[in-house]
Design an enzyme around this catalytic site. Structure first.
Site: not given
Ligand code: GLN
Length: 446
Positions: A52, A127, A151
């Site tokens: 990532k 994400s 995410s």
């Molecule tokens: N979708 C969540 C957010 O926007 C989780 C993001 C994550 O776990 N990095 O914060």
């Protein structure tokens, strides 16, 4: 490695999971590794992996999918990347994500929109959408993601792959570009539970470079995959199967529980009364931490800088105005507001208290149960563009994954049937540092 690059060339023009390919270096490295005697090769030796883009890689551009880090080439490896290399794994490239890991659909990347390989009109989740899509498309067998509020697990569920958020402190965060430091964890995304256990093994362990990394022994996770779950006690929170959860997702969880019962487990409905506060607690705390973490992006030290500035203040402000996307700005504003004097007690401090209550719900449940099970997400994937203009609906995606980050405990998402032709995930949550029981349970579904 060769196969991975062939497959990436074939599919990635459509899937769009990779931001950077590291083909030349990876091929050279794979050739060099061929000289290693068989006796010195670990279980993941020679395996290609994608990383990532919020995890720094020496010599490979690392942007966290933000314009503000365009052109940033790190001069060191994150601890996890060093561990992959020490294990003889080959870094194939960097994977797309929502900017600074803020998002649930990959639509917040400055560079490209990754597609869900199961249906290219739908989002891969986020994400870590690039990580899940690359593994689902068979471009790479292994990927690393990061999970602050879901995410890793949410995109794994949407793409029909296995994603683990380890216990907070299990894996070093050194070299992970911080979003919300008290919640962030790096974890493995793979096609099988066994591969997942092996990759977690490689990246786990105490690290002097991360003061929150825990000094606890790393068990042999793959050895936990015995197939024996006799006597396993499962708690199923009624809040996780309630309003907003699709009939398909509910049914898939009930079917999975039946399979576990046949193998000798028992389950009971329980209540996690504070889960209703998780979403607001998370968005308050994570945005507060983000507003502080992202203060370092000033255009001086790395990445993008504006060329529209008359003085230093203009320079900072224009760099940030041009360099950050809308969602990142929204979080910085929210976080700065919550931390400002006069509001701190009402928002930030209150959220810290509800965080403790949410953690206590889990502590109590784990006095009686070995794992907690529910769906990973309330619904399967959705169409690209469908939710991007409605942040609150987008945030509601994380309702079932967020409590786990607030409590700092581990959880996996494993593929669990389909709804509307799209994959669903089953979430298995465990006690702190008991990833073994999670893997043993998840392995039943392979
Ligand atoms: N979708 C969540 C957010 O926007 C989780 C993001 C994550 O776990 N990095 O914060």
């Amino acid at each position: 490695t060769q196969e991975a690059f062939d497959r990436i060339r074939e599919l990635d023009p459509e899937v769009a999971a990779f931001l950077q390919l590291n083909e030349e270096q990876a091929t050279a490295r794979a050739k060099e590794l061929e000289q290693t005697p068989a006796s010195e090769r670990g279980p993941l030796f020679g395996m290609p992996i994608g990383v990532k883009d919020n995890i720094v890689t020496e010599g490979i551009e690392t942007t966290a999918s933000s314009r503000i880090l365009e052109g940033f080439i790190p001069i060191y490896d994150a601890t996890v990347v060093r561990k992959l290399k020490d294990a003889g794994m080959v870094i194939t490239g960097k994977l797309n994500m929502d900017e600074f890991a803020m998002g649930s659909s990959n639509e917040n990347s400055y560079y490209k929109k990754t597609k869900n390989p199961w249906n290219l009109q739908t989002v891969p989740g986020g994400s870590s959408g690039g990580s899940a899509a690359a593994v689902a498309a068979g471009e790479v067998p292994f990927a690393l993601g990061s999970d602050t509020g879901g995410s890793i697990r949410q995109p794994a569920a949407f793409c029909g792959v296995v994603g683990m958020k380890p216990t907070y402190g299990r894996v070093s965060r050194f070299g992970l570009i911080a979003f919300a430091s008290s919640l962030d964890q790096i974890g493995p995304v793979t096609r099988t539970v066994e591969d997942n256990a092996k990759l977690l093994q490689v990246i786990s362990g105490h690290d002097d470079m991360d003061s929150t990394s825990a000094d606890v022994p790393v068990p042999d996770f793959a050895a936990a995959l015995t197939g024996d779950i006799k006597g396993l006690r499962i708690g199923v929170p009624k809040e996780y199967l309630g309003e907003g959860v699709s009939e398909g997702a509910r049914q898939a969880v009930l079917d999975a529980l039946r399979v576990l019962e046949e193998k000798g487990a028992t389950w009971e409905e329980i209540s996690m009364p504070h889960s209703k506060y998780a979403l607001s607690t998370y968005y308050l705390l994570s945005s507060s931490e983000a507003s502080s973490n992202l203060a370092r992006f000033d255009g001086i030290r790395y990445g993008y800088r504006t060329n529209q500035a008359e003085n230093l203040l203009d320079f900072y402000m224009n760099t940030r105005a041009e360099g950050f996307g809308d969602e990142v700005k929204r979080r910085i504003m929210l976080g700065t507001y919550a931390l400002s004097s006069g509001y701190y007690d009402a928002y930030y401090k209150k959220a810290q208290k509800t965080r403790t209550l949410i953690k206590q719900d889990f502590d109590q449940a784990f006095e009686k149960f070995d794992v907690i099970i529910g769906p990973t997400t309330p619904t399967p994937s959705f169409n690209i563009g469908e939710k991007i203009d409605d942040p609150l609906t987008m945030y509601a995606n994380d309702i079932l994954t967020i409590p786990v980050n607030l409590a700092g405990i581990p959880a996996i998402s494993v593929p669990c049937g389909f709804d509307n032709g799209l994959p669903l995930g089953l979430q298995i949550i465990g006690r702190p540092f008991d990833e073994e029981t999670i893997y043993r349970t998840a392995h039943v579904f392979e």
